[in-house]
Design an enzyme around this catalytic site. Structure first.
Site, mmCIF file in Angstrom:
data_model
loop_
_atom_site.group_PDB
_atom_site.id
_atom_site.type_symbol
_atom_site.label_atom_id
_atom_site.label_comp_id
_atom_site.label_asym_id
_atom_site.label_seq_id
_atom_site.Cartn_x
_atom_site.Cartn_y
_atom_site.Cartn_z
ATOM 1 N N SER A 1 0.891 -1.116 -0.020
ATOM 2 C CA SER A 1 -0.062 -0.151 0.054
ATOM 3 C C SER A 1 0.698 1.121 -0.007
ATOM 4 O O SER A 1 2.043 1.168 0.626
ATOM 5 C CB SER A 1 -0.902 -0.131 1.293
ATOM 6 O OG SER A 1 -1.539 1.367 1.273
ATOM 7 N N ARG B 1 -1.226 4.747 -0.655
ATOM 8 C CA ARG B 1 -2.149 5.708 -0.021
ATOM 9 C C ARG B 1 -2.967 5.274 1.043
ATOM 10 O O ARG B 1 -2.920 6.336 2.038
ATOM 11 C CB ARG B 1 -3.549 5.884 -1.239
ATOM 12 C CG ARG B 1 -3.002 6.829 -2.461
ATOM 13 C CD ARG B 1 -3.696 6.213 -3.534
ATOM 14 N NE ARG B 1 -2.772 5.094 -3.889
ATOM 15 C CZ ARG B 1 -1.817 4.976 -4.724
ATOM 16 N NH1 ARG B 1 -1.540 6.235 -5.344
ATOM 17 N NH2 ARG B 1 -0.847 4.002 -4.772
ATOM 18 N N THR B 2 -3.093 3.965 1.333
ATOM 19 C CA THR B 2 -3.981 3.621 2.534
ATOM 20 C C THR B 2 -3.231 3.801 3.756
ATOM 21 O O THR B 2 -3.566 4.431 4.657
ATOM 22 C CB THR B 2 -4.404 2.104 2.455
ATOM 23 O OG1 THR B 2 -5.306 2.116 0.998
ATOM 24 C CG2 THR B 2 -5.390 1.687 3.514
ATOM 25 N N ARG C 1 -5.798 -4.060 6.046
ATOM 26 C CA ARG C 1 -5.769 -4.486 4.604
ATOM 27 C C ARG C 1 -5.551 -6.007 4.279
ATOM 28 O O ARG C 1 -4.171 -6.270 4.928
ATOM 29 C CB ARG C 1 -5.078 -3.765 3.611
ATOM 30 C CG ARG C 1 -4.593 -4.401 2.370
ATOM 31 C CD ARG C 1 -4.033 -3.136 1.546
ATOM 32 N NE ARG C 1 -4.988 -2.003 1.033
ATOM 33 C CZ ARG C 1 -4.560 -1.329 0.151
ATOM 34 N NH1 ARG C 1 -3.249 -1.161 -0.670
ATOM 35 N NH2 ARG C 1 -5.471 -0.314 -0.178
ATOM 36 N N HIS D 1 -13.325 -2.374 -1.201
ATOM 37 C CA HIS D 1 -12.616 -1.275 -0.877
ATOM 38 C C HIS D 1 -13.482 -0.070 -0.476
ATOM 39 O O HIS D 1 -13.489 0.966 -1.093
ATOM 40 C CB HIS D 1 -11.683 -0.998 -1.982
ATOM 41 C CG HIS D 1 -10.403 0.006 -1.439
ATOM 42 N ND1 HIS D 1 -9.909 0.119 -0.220
ATOM 43 C CD2 HIS D 1 -9.343 0.301 -2.352
ATOM 44 C CE1 HIS D 1 -8.857 0.920 -0.291
ATOM 45 N NE2 HIS D 1 -8.579 1.075 -1.342
ATOM 46 N N GLN E 1 -12.160 3.658 -0.165
ATOM 47 C CA GLN E 1 -11.848 4.393 -1.459
ATOM 48 C C GLN E 1 -13.073 5.039 -1.990
ATOM 49 O O GLN E 1 -12.940 5.850 -2.677
ATOM 50 C CB GLN E 1 -11.405 3.171 -2.560
ATOM 51 C CG GLN E 1 -10.874 3.685 -3.819
ATOM 52 C CD GLN E 1 -9.668 4.601 -3.979
ATOM 53 O OE1 GLN E 1 -8.684 4.359 -3.178
ATOM 54 N NE2 GLN E 1 -9.944 5.820 -4.357
ATOM 55 N N ASN F 1 -12.864 -5.798 -6.766
ATOM 56 C CA ASN F 1 -13.114 -5.233 -5.400
ATOM 57 C C ASN F 1 -13.670 -3.820 -5.360
ATOM 58 O O ASN F 1 -14.738 -3.311 -4.665
ATOM 59 C CB ASN F 1 -11.906 -5.227 -4.379
ATOM 60 C CG ASN F 1 -10.717 -4.844 -4.882
ATOM 61 O OD1 ASN F 1 -10.472 -4.246 -6.169
ATOM 62 N ND2 ASN F 1 -9.417 -5.109 -4.139
ATOM 63 N N ASP G 1 -9.350 0.816 -13.231
ATOM 64 C CA ASP G 1 -8.448 0.453 -12.026
ATOM 65 C C ASP G 1 -7.668 -0.747 -12.930
ATOM 66 O O ASP G 1 -7.805 -1.070 -13.861
ATOM 67 C CB ASP G 1 -9.303 -0.261 -11.081
ATOM 68 C CG ASP G 1 -8.532 -0.950 -9.828
ATOM 69 O OD1 ASP G 1 -7.235 -0.402 -9.477
ATOM 70 O OD2 ASP G 1 -9.182 -1.861 -9.038
ATOM 71 N N SER H 1 -5.332 -7.264 -10.000
ATOM 72 C CA SER H 1 -5.228 -6.491 -8.726
ATOM 73 C C SER H 1 -4.220 -7.384 -7.967
ATOM 74 O O SER H 1 -3.271 -8.431 -8.301
ATOM 75 C CB SER H 1 -6.580 -6.914 -7.998
ATOM 76 O OG SER H 1 -7.495 -5.950 -8.555
ATOM 77 N N MET H 2 -3.781 -7.012 -6.806
ATOM 78 C CA MET H 2 -2.919 -7.545 -6.062
ATOM 79 C C MET H 2 -3.494 -8.831 -5.589
ATOM 80 O O MET H 2 -4.514 -9.351 -5.290
ATOM 81 C CB MET H 2 -2.826 -6.735 -4.370
ATOM 82 C CG MET H 2 -2.129 -5.383 -4.647
ATOM 83 S SD MET H 2 -1.957 -4.407 -2.968
ATOM 84 C CE MET H 2 -3.796 -3.577 -3.085
ATOM 85 N N CYS I 1 -8.608 4.672 -8.741
ATOM 86 C CA CYS I 1 -8.281 4.494 -7.398
ATOM 87 C C CYS I 1 -6.733 4.670 -7.019
ATOM 88 O O CYS I 1 -6.284 4.851 -6.150
ATOM 89 C CB CYS I 1 -8.711 3.305 -6.821
ATOM 90 S SG CYS I 1 -8.228 1.904 -7.522
ATOM 91 N N LEU I 2 -5.811 4.472 -8.167
ATOM 92 C CA LEU I 2 -4.618 4.207 -8.264
ATOM 93 C C LEU I 2 -3.858 3.268 -7.180
ATOM 94 O O LEU I 2 -4.700 3.080 -6.336
ATOM 95 C CB LEU I 2 -3.978 5.688 -7.642
ATOM 96 C CG LEU I 2 -4.092 6.972 -8.447
ATOM 97 C CD1 LEU I 2 -3.393 8.123 -7.906
ATOM 98 C CD2 LEU I 2 -3.875 6.576 -9.904
ATOM 99 N N ARG J 1 -8.688 10.526 0.359
ATOM 100 C CA ARG J 1 -8.939 9.262 1.116
ATOM 101 C C ARG J 1 -8.633 9.586 2.769
ATOM 102 O O ARG J 1 -9.096 9.196 3.558
ATOM 103 C CB ARG J 1 -7.599 8.405 0.513
ATOM 104 C CG ARG J 1 -7.858 7.709 -0.809
ATOM 105 C CD ARG J 1 -8.884 6.454 -0.405
ATOM 106 N NE ARG J 1 -8.657 5.744 0.557
ATOM 107 C CZ ARG J 1 -7.840 4.500 0.299
ATOM 108 N NH1 ARG J 1 -7.358 4.432 -0.749
ATOM 109 N NH2 ARG J 1 -7.569 3.706 1.380
HETATM 110 N N1 NVA Z 1 -8.121 -3.646 -7.457
HETATM 111 C C1 NVA Z 1 -6.856 -2.986 -6.835
HETATM 112 C C2 NVA Z 1 -7.013 -1.760 -6.082
HETATM 113 C C3 NVA Z 1 -5.813 -1.237 -5.488
HETATM 114 C C4 NVA Z 1 -6.079 0.053 -4.550
HETATM 115 C C5 NVA Z 1 -6.351 -4.332 -5.968
HETATM 116 O O1 NVA Z 1 -6.982 -4.738 -5.424
HETATM 117 O O2 NVA Z 1 -5.044 -4.263 -6.069
HETATM 118 N N1 CP Z 2 -6.027 3.182 -3.602
HETATM 119 C C1 CP Z 2 -5.335 2.551 -2.925
HETATM 120 O O1 CP Z 2 -5.712 1.829 -1.813
HETATM 121 O O2 CP Z 2 -3.957 2.705 -2.839
HETATM 122 P P1 CP Z 2 -3.147 1.646 -2.069
HETATM 123 O O3 CP Z 2 -3.146 0.377 -2.565
HETATM 124 O O4 CP Z 2 -1.439 2.665 -2.445
HETATM 125 O O5 CP Z 2 -3.173 1.857 -0.510
#
Ligand code: NVA
Ligand code: CP
Length: 305
Positions: free
Chosen positions: A52, A54-55, A103, A130, A133, A161, A222, A226-227, A262-263, A290
């Site tokens: 992460s 931003r979060t 998270r 999320h 967000q 998500n 997005d 995703s992760m 959302c970045l 955020r």
């Molecule tokens: N969909 C992405 C959002 C990241 C903020 C993820 O879960 O990786």
């Molecule tokens: N948008 C968002 O949650 O960014 P991070 O994964 O960097 O926290």
């Protein structure tokens, strides 16, 4: 009864609007650099099993500026669900801290954490949703448009998500929400049907991004992987061709639309440099908000307002 914030639907529509107002007020206090310490002598545990920027930064900075101390517990500190059971670590953390932000991969894990924690738990993203967000996104739209009336939001990309939280938002505030995704990458059907059956918003799934964006006030995207899915990135690039938010797709809205993400963004993949840097792009306002919306959520569920 303690309050958690695990899904947008944990708040009523009135509470969502109230949270926007609190965020606006706290944002102004921050901009004035006013002394505002409602969380003096409080601690927040921030549990991350995923990466992460931003979060982590927004929660830690926001809580510290409101007088509290936030502890960052990274993936190698607490191996949630691996080193010990979620229901054990939840009770341990709750006995040291006033609030938990987590998270996690598995959505079940955050539900269990909230069930066993005696202090409020905030969801900072799971594989399923999320909520912070999308609260920040809606606040950002409100700031840019001045109202949330007749809002058409078209999300282009993976039904992930982020989409699930938009669908939860559609259960609470009236919007026209379209998820334009390749076949096989639709959002969770149960979540989609719940949003539809709530009867408040118009929610649709489309496999045709060019047609879907027509008349959109907001075009949102997005990452395609995703992760936790990064090993599928190459395959997804093939499956998502035609779903990139580029200048051509933005022009297809036929109106002065705003672009949101959302970045973090993968420039040149789900969107382009040109769109990211365009006048339509409000991605950095979203990221800033955020912090302000999360401060408001913290104040609300910790009973400070
Ligand atoms: N969909 C992405 C959002 C990241 C903020 C993820 O879960 O990786
Ligand atoms: N948008 C968002 O949650 O960014 P991070 O994964 O960097 O926290």
């Amino acid at each position: 009864m303690k309050r958690d914030f695990l899904h947008i639907t944990d708040f009523t529509a009135a509470e969502i609007h109230e949270t926007f107002s609190i965020a606006k007020e706290v944002k102004e206090r921050f901009k004035r650099r006013e002394k505002y310490k409602p969380f003096k002598d409080h601690t927040m545990a921030m549990v991350f099993t995923k990466e992460s920027a931003r979060t982590r930064i927004s929660f830690e900075t926001g809580f510290s500026r409101m007088g509290g101390h936030a502890l960052y517990l990274g993936p190698s500190d607490i191996s949630v669900g691996k080193r010990e059971a979620v229901k054990d670590i939840a009770r341990v953390i709750a006995n040291y801290n006033d609030v938990i932000m987590a998270r996690l991969f598995d959505h079940e894990h955050i539900l269990t954490m909230a069930e066993y924690s005696s202090v409020p738990v905030i969801n900072g993203l799971t594989d399923y949703n999320h909520p912070c967000q999308i609260m920040a996104d809606m606040l950002t739209i409100l700031e840019h448009r001045g109202n949330l009336d007749d809002l058409k939001i078209v999300y282009v990309g993976d039904g992930n998500n982020i989409v699930h939280s938009w669908l939860k938002m559609a259960e609470r505030l009236p919007i026209h929400f379209v998820c334009a995704c390749p076949a096989g990458y639709e959002p969770d059907l149960k979540t989609f049907n719940e949003a539809k059956q709530a009867g408040l918003s118009k929610v649709e799934i489309s496999n045709d991004p060019m047609a879907a964006v027509k008349g959109a006030d907001i075009v949102y995207t997005d990452v395609w992987a995703s992760m936790g899915q990064k090993q599928e990135a190459d395959e997804r690039k093939k499956r998502f061709s035609g779903f990139q938010v580029n200048d051509e797709l933005m022009a297809a809205t036929g109106k002065k639309s705003l672009f949101m993400h959302c970045l973090p963004a993968e420039r040149g993949v789900e969107t382009t440099d040109s769109v990211m840097e365009s006048e339509a792009s409000i991605v950095f306002d979203e990221a800033e908000n955020r912090m302000h919306i999360q401060n408001a959520i913290l104040l609300k569920i910790c009973g400070k307002v």
